[in-house]
Scaffold this active site. Structure first.
Site, short mmCIF file in Angstrom:
data_model
loop_
_atom_site.label_atom_id
_atom_site.label_comp_id
_atom_site.label_asym_id
_atom_site.label_seq_id
_atom_site.Cartn_x
_atom_site.Cartn_y
_atom_site.Cartn_z
NE ARG A 145 -3.88 -2.16 2.24
CZ ARG A 145 -3.69 -3.09 3.18
NH1 ARG A 145 -2.76 -2.93 4.10
NH2 ARG A 145 -4.43 -4.16 3.18
CE LYS A 167 -2.44 13.72 -14.04
NZ LYS A 167 -3.05 14.06 -15.34
CD GLU A 209 4.48 16.98 -22.64
OE1 GLU A 209 3.97 17.98 -22.10
OE2 GLU A 209 3.83 15.96 -22.92
CE LYS A 251 3.59 17.29 -14.22
NZ LYS A 251 3.63 16.15 -15.12
CD GLU A 261 -5.92 15.83 -14.52
OE1 GLU A 261 -6.29 14.65 -14.51
OE2 GLU A 261 -5.08 16.25 -15.32
NE ARG A 266 -1.30 16.81 -12.42
CZ ARG A 266 -0.50 16.04 -11.70
NH1 ARG A 266 -0.63 15.99 -10.41
NH2 ARG A 266 0.44 15.30 -12.28
CG ASN A 270 -3.80 16.79 -19.58
OD1 ASN A 270 -2.99 15.94 -19.93
ND2 ASN A 270 -4.36 16.79 -18.40
CG HIS A 273 -1.20 16.22 -23.33
ND1 HIS A 273 -0.54 17.41 -23.54
CD2 HIS A 273 -0.26 15.36 -22.85
CE1 HIS A 273 0.74 17.27 -23.18
NE2 HIS A 273 0.93 16.04 -22.77
CG HIS A 277 -3.79 11.27 -24.70
ND1 HIS A 277 -4.30 11.79 -23.53
CD2 HIS A 277 -2.46 11.13 -24.49
CE1 HIS A 277 -3.32 11.97 -22.66
NE2 HIS A 277 -2.18 11.58 -23.22
CG HIS A 290 3.51 11.69 -25.15
ND1 HIS A 290 2.14 11.64 -25.32
CD2 HIS A 290 3.72 12.60 -24.16
CE1 HIS A 290 1.55 12.46 -24.47
NE2 HIS A 290 2.49 13.07 -23.76
#
Lengths: 388, 388
Positions: A145, A167, A209, A251, A261, A266, A270, A273, A277, A290
């Site tokens: 955990r 993330k 980026e 960032k 988010e 946040r 993106n 993005h 994606h 990417h």
């Protein structure tokens, strides 16, 4: 695609400067150290940041084991002073490429960590690009955990983006990053020297980026990039450290304000993005890097903003020219709106079936916009091929 | 072992009392509603607690689908007033038994949720005992890096223990709960009516954890249990609600003070569990029910405390007699210290190879004790068989 295929090392004048940026998250705050020429002291930095570390679980992209993974493991074992306890090092290699962000690799990692007698006091160290950082970060979040972890990004993209912000996650068939956790590292260690072994195309894709941060938050940085793109492409360490530090600061600020988010803040990260994606998914993962998809996606988003009357032509031209200078693609001939739209509807940012876009209002400022007519979205995608 | 095998329903006089206990965790605080005779309003309670819920992902132990899972899904669909929006309900059944706490079932659940077009706004509802709660809770923690979830425990053990406190997870081969997350539910809904279909042996095993709360924190509750054990065994709803509420309050307080088991406070909930886990692992999972192993483990821990001079004989006798009244096993003839010790060393509470035990100093008070001689541990295990 192998993120660290050895190519001819670029000449990077040795420099020992180190700067530190902090991700402000209360008792989960952590530093990002950015240096050049200090790869032999990474182990020391980890010991300093995590006193009493006794077991390190080092998860490495197979392509960076020699020399960066080996060097890190060595410096963990050797880099202690007389009153430090020894660090036991367990090491494992992960196959390069997006397909390693799978439940199978996750399971393999968990079972291996158990066999290595890892426990709650073990510290996981991820050495690689975004794939290894995301996979290993999710492993750190989940083992017993949650155990502490350190990011040692070895691609420009991971340095300025995926290694910072917590993330983590893996893919499901057909859906990227669908399974994961928000789990912050204890430390991020960036040394620009590791970029010397990075494949040219992969290095350049990381600039996508970097440009993003200029557009979404920092017009001054955008202007700096317009002037210094050549130095970045030549992998000048001073230019790289400035670009990485400014990107990480941007960032870090955004993540500090909206870790999970939940406020929408946040989401500005993106920018480009949602399109990217969908391009990646319909092109087949691996056709485009990417950062390349993000470059194309930012162009689509900027055109969408233009068609909504919220962004001006001159700013679009500036973005296009900077991306060109960074040798990034600005369109994608095979973009198919009919295939991309359904993918966008599966994006994690969709809530109750409603699509949202991050769109620029000027260089240095973006807004979250929803309720956009599908036709405009299709037009923004389509112009990509028309503008060639 | 099927946690909800239908046996002759116990007569439970209908009562519509409902009480609420809160788990105090700041902005992650949540209520535990404890009722009798209100299973037809569970959907209403979920709608009230999570306004705007539009998609429910209901994960059910296959053994409780009829009637409890079906009833819950019905009440989610029907239980809305004119100004509520409709709730889309996706439902899936999980095979009963510990073997469902696996990476395979986790993967199956994730892929199914994706196919059902789940997104960040979906709410997962776990209906079952500890197995489904732990598996589904980890799925909720992981899907798109975390969605809200509701626990609807259907075993006594899950009501007083596993559904409260946010520990979720799955097993690795040979190691329980090794992969998971701390992920708090938004709501826990307990109705004692669902216990009417619970197998006798499984029901009784839940009393092991109930007795635990008396020993670790609440001497008054322990005395109440000595007086009311017969009413509990007869599944008297008033007695059950009092026992469940008191147990949940105790757990909620401890969790509120040490959510992530970082200060040692939460460790007291593991009274008897270091032994119990080792018994379960060496006996083969499924030979003993968890609550039965905890009962035996508490006896071992109490004897260890006695041998250290920190607990007295009269208190040990009281614990033994109460467990006997609850028809729980107090020893295990096949306990093998030589096999159990290595398992204990793999316990998650071990840090840097050092074993810790939660031991009672009197009824209502336990302490975390480390540095105990292996011989005393072996003797405490061994006396289990000798005392028969």
């Amino acid at each position: 695609m192998n993120p660290n295929t050895r190519s001819t090392p670029h000449s990077t004048p040795r420099s020992t400067t180190r700067s530190t940026t902090t991700v402000p998250l209360g008792d989960r705050s952590y530093p990002i150290h950015i240096s050049s020429g200090q790869t032999d002291t990474l182990g020391r930095s980890i010991r300093d940041a995590i006193p009493g570390i006794s077991h390190a679980v080092v998860v490495m992209d197979e392509s960076v084991v020699d020399p960066w993974g080996d060097q890190l493991c060595q410096s963990l074992v050797n880099g202690h002073s007389a009153n430090d306890q020894a660090v036991r090092v367990s090491r494992i290699e992960i196959p390069s490429g997006e397909s390693s962000k799978s439940i199978e690799q996750f399971d393999r990692l968990m079972q291996w960590m158990l066999r290595e007698n890892s426990d709650r006091a073990s510290v996981l160290i991820a050495v690689g690009g975004g794939v290894v950082g995301d996979l290993a970060g999710y492993a750190a979040a989940s083992f017993t955990r949650g155990i502490r972890f350190v990011q040692v990004p070895t691609t420009l993209l991971a340095m300025v983006d995926s290694s910072v912000g917590g993330k983590t996650g893996i893919n499901l068939p057909g859906a990227k990053n669908m399974v994961g956790a928000f789990w912050q590292p204890s430390l991020v260690l960036v040394d620009t020297d590791v970029l010397s072994t990075l494949d040219e195309k992969i290095f350049l894709s990381g600039l996508g980026e970097v440009v993003k941060y200029g557009v979404i938050e920092d017009a001054e940085f955008f202007a700096w990039l317009e002037t210094n793109a050549d130095a970045l492409i030549a992998r000048d360490p001073d230019a790289l450290r400035h670009a990485i530090e400014t990107s990480c600061q941007c960032k870090a600020n955004v993540v500090g304000e909206d870790e999970r988010e939940s406020t929408g803040r946040r989401a500005i990260l993106n920018y480009g993005h949602t399109f990217a994606h969908a391009i990646e998914a319909t092109a087949g993962y691996g056709t485009l890097l990417h950062g390349e998809a993000v470059s194309i996606g930012m162009q689509m988003a900027a055109r969408l903003a233009l068609s909504l009357g919220m962004f001006d032509e001159a700013s679009l031209v500036r973005q296009t020219e900077l991306l060109r200078k960074c040798q990034l693609p600005i369109d994608y001939a095979d973009a198919d709106p009919a295939k991309m739209l359904p993918v966008m509807m599966k994006d994690k940012k969709v809530a109750h079936g409603k699509l949202k876009f991050v769109l620029p209002s000027r260089i240095g400022c973006v807004e979250l916009v929803d309720g956009i007519d599908d036709d405009l979205v299709v037009a923004a995608i389509g112009q990509s091929t028309a503008s060639r």
